[in-house]
Design an enzyme around this catalytic site. Structure first.
Site, short mmCIF file in Angstrom:
data_model
loop_
_atom_site.label_atom_id
_atom_site.label_comp_id
_atom_site.label_asym_id
_atom_site.label_seq_id
_atom_site.Cartn_x
_atom_site.Cartn_y
_atom_site.Cartn_z
CG ASP A 1 -1.68 1.17 1.47
OD1 ASP A 1 -2.32 1.60 0.51
OD2 ASP A 1 -1.69 1.69 2.60
CG LEU A 2 1.79 5.63 -1.90
CD1 LEU A 2 3.30 5.42 -1.86
CD2 LEU A 2 1.40 6.26 -3.25
CG ASP A 3 -1.96 7.51 0.31
OD1 ASP A 3 -0.94 8.08 -0.08
OD2 ASP A 3 -3.04 7.53 -0.29
CD GLU B 1 -3.54 -1.58 2.93
OE1 GLU B 1 -3.64 -0.71 3.81
OE2 GLU B 1 -3.96 -1.42 1.78
CG ASP B 2 -1.99 2.76 6.36
OD1 ASP B 2 -2.29 2.28 5.25
OD2 ASP B 2 -2.35 3.88 6.73
CE LYS C 1 -5.77 -0.97 -0.91
NZ LYS C 1 -4.69 -0.08 -0.45
CB THR D 1 -0.79 11.01 1.65
OG1 THR D 1 -1.06 9.64 1.84
CG2 THR D 1 0.31 11.19 0.65
CE LYS E 1 -4.62 5.22 9.41
NZ LYS E 1 -3.91 4.31 10.36
CB SER F 1 -1.93 2.99 -3.77
OG SER F 1 -2.57 4.16 -3.32
CB ALA F 2 -7.43 2.85 -2.48
P1 B16 Z 1 -7.29 9.42 -4.02
P2 B16 Z 1 -3.81 3.86 0.03
C1 B16 Z 1 -5.84 5.60 -0.09
O1 B16 Z 1 -4.52 5.26 -0.39
C2 B16 Z 1 -5.93 6.48 1.15
O2 B16 Z 1 -5.57 5.73 2.29
C3 B16 Z 1 -7.33 6.98 1.33
O3 B16 Z 1 -7.40 7.85 2.44
C4 B16 Z 1 -7.77 7.73 0.05
O4 B16 Z 1 -9.11 8.17 0.15
C5 B16 Z 1 -7.62 6.78 -1.13
O5 B16 Z 1 -6.28 6.35 -1.22
C6 B16 Z 1 -8.03 7.43 -2.45
O6 B16 Z 1 -7.10 8.42 -2.78
O7 B16 Z 1 -8.39 10.37 -3.66
O8 B16 Z 1 -5.92 10.05 -4.14
O9 B16 Z 1 -7.64 8.57 -5.23
O10 B16 Z 1 -3.74 3.85 1.52
O11 B16 Z 1 -4.66 2.75 -0.57
O12 B16 Z 1 -2.45 3.98 -0.65
MG MG Z 2 -2.85 3.17 3.37
#
Ligand code: B16
Ligand code: MG
Length: 222
Positions: free
Chosen positions: A15-17, A176-177, A152, A23, A51, A121-122
């Site tokens: 996962d990234l964020d 993942e966090d 997810k 972020t 998250k 990453s989402a």
């Molecule tokens: P965006 P991850 C997720 O990233 C974030 O944890 C989540 O808070 C955010 O809403 C989602 O990405 C969508 O991000 O608006 O930039 O498409 O944790 O899956 O890396």
């Molecule tokens: Mg994350």
């Protein structure tokens, strides 16, 4: 049931964020600005529940607190675009110094051991973000979340990463966090490494406090 570790892995899918960079505060400020404009209560605890949840899913959770008012699809799309504009402005300032300590080193150690790396990453902003962080070249596969039927906690994004790598999910470690992300990794049949605390991530096979504590030999039998 917990996975037996270490085991022979073929890939590690990140996962990234919240795992490689922070972020969450940038997402929080942008959602807070939108919620304030709409007069909807929103605090850091509300933000923590978002998250790993994709953009429209996060917006739906925020609007669910706006009792008595409905927001049609066009309004929702406009809100999401506004929030994303503020978020993109914030992450435009990100650079390699915004990587968590040990993040790039972990990716390099995994690749040096002959394993593949994937990004699950989402975030639709993930490709631009890994570019700015200077780690885009350290991933064999970056899954496009827009290509998936379900976000997810569905396993789709982790399964797509394994398929693109050509790895059996049983031979993959997912990192993942978010609780939704740990659920996605387990549903994909992978071993789940949580970043955070065991209390927040009870479904994980193992939890470490931050990526700087990652040691490949704890998970991969050579
Ligand atoms: P965006 P991850 C997720 O990233 C974030 O944890 C989540 O808070 C955010 O809403 C989602 O990405 C969508 O991000 O608006 O930039 O498409 O944790 O899956 O890396
Ligand atoms: Mg994350």
């Amino acid at each position: 049931m917990s996975a037996t570790l270490p085991r022979r892995l073929s890939a590690v899918i990140f996962d990234l964020d919240g795992v490689l960079t922070d972020t969450a505060t940038a997402h929080y400020r942008a959602w807070k600005r939108l919620a304030d404009e709409l007069g909807i209560p929103f605090d850091e605890a509300d933000n923590a529940a978002l998250k790993g949840i994709d953009r429209m899913g996060s917006l739906a959770l925020i609007l669910a607190k706006d009792r008595g008012r409905t927001h049609d699809e066009a309004a929702r799309a406009a809100y999401a675009a506004r929030k994303n504009g503020w978020y993109v402005d914030e992450i435009a300032r990100f650079g390699p110094g915004d990587l968590f300590a040990g993040a790039a080193e972990s990716l390099r150690a995994i690749r040096a051991a002959g394993l593949r790396t994937g990004l699950a990453s989402a975030s639709r902003n993930a490709p631009a973000l890994i570019d700015r962080l200077g780690i885009a070249g350290l991933f064999d596969v970056v899954v496009d979340p827009a290509s998936l039927a379900a976000g997810k906690p569905a396993p789709d994004i982790f399964l797509a990463a394994a398929a693109a790598i050509g790895a059996d999910p049983a031979d993959c470690l997912g990192v993942e966090d978010a609780a939704a992300g740990i659920a996605a990794i387990r549903a994909a049949g992978m071993t789940a490494l949580g970043i955070g605390t065991p209390a927040e991530l009870p479904g994980a096979d193992r939890v470490i406090p931050h990526i700087g504590a990652f040691r490949l030999d704890d998970y991969h039998a050579r």
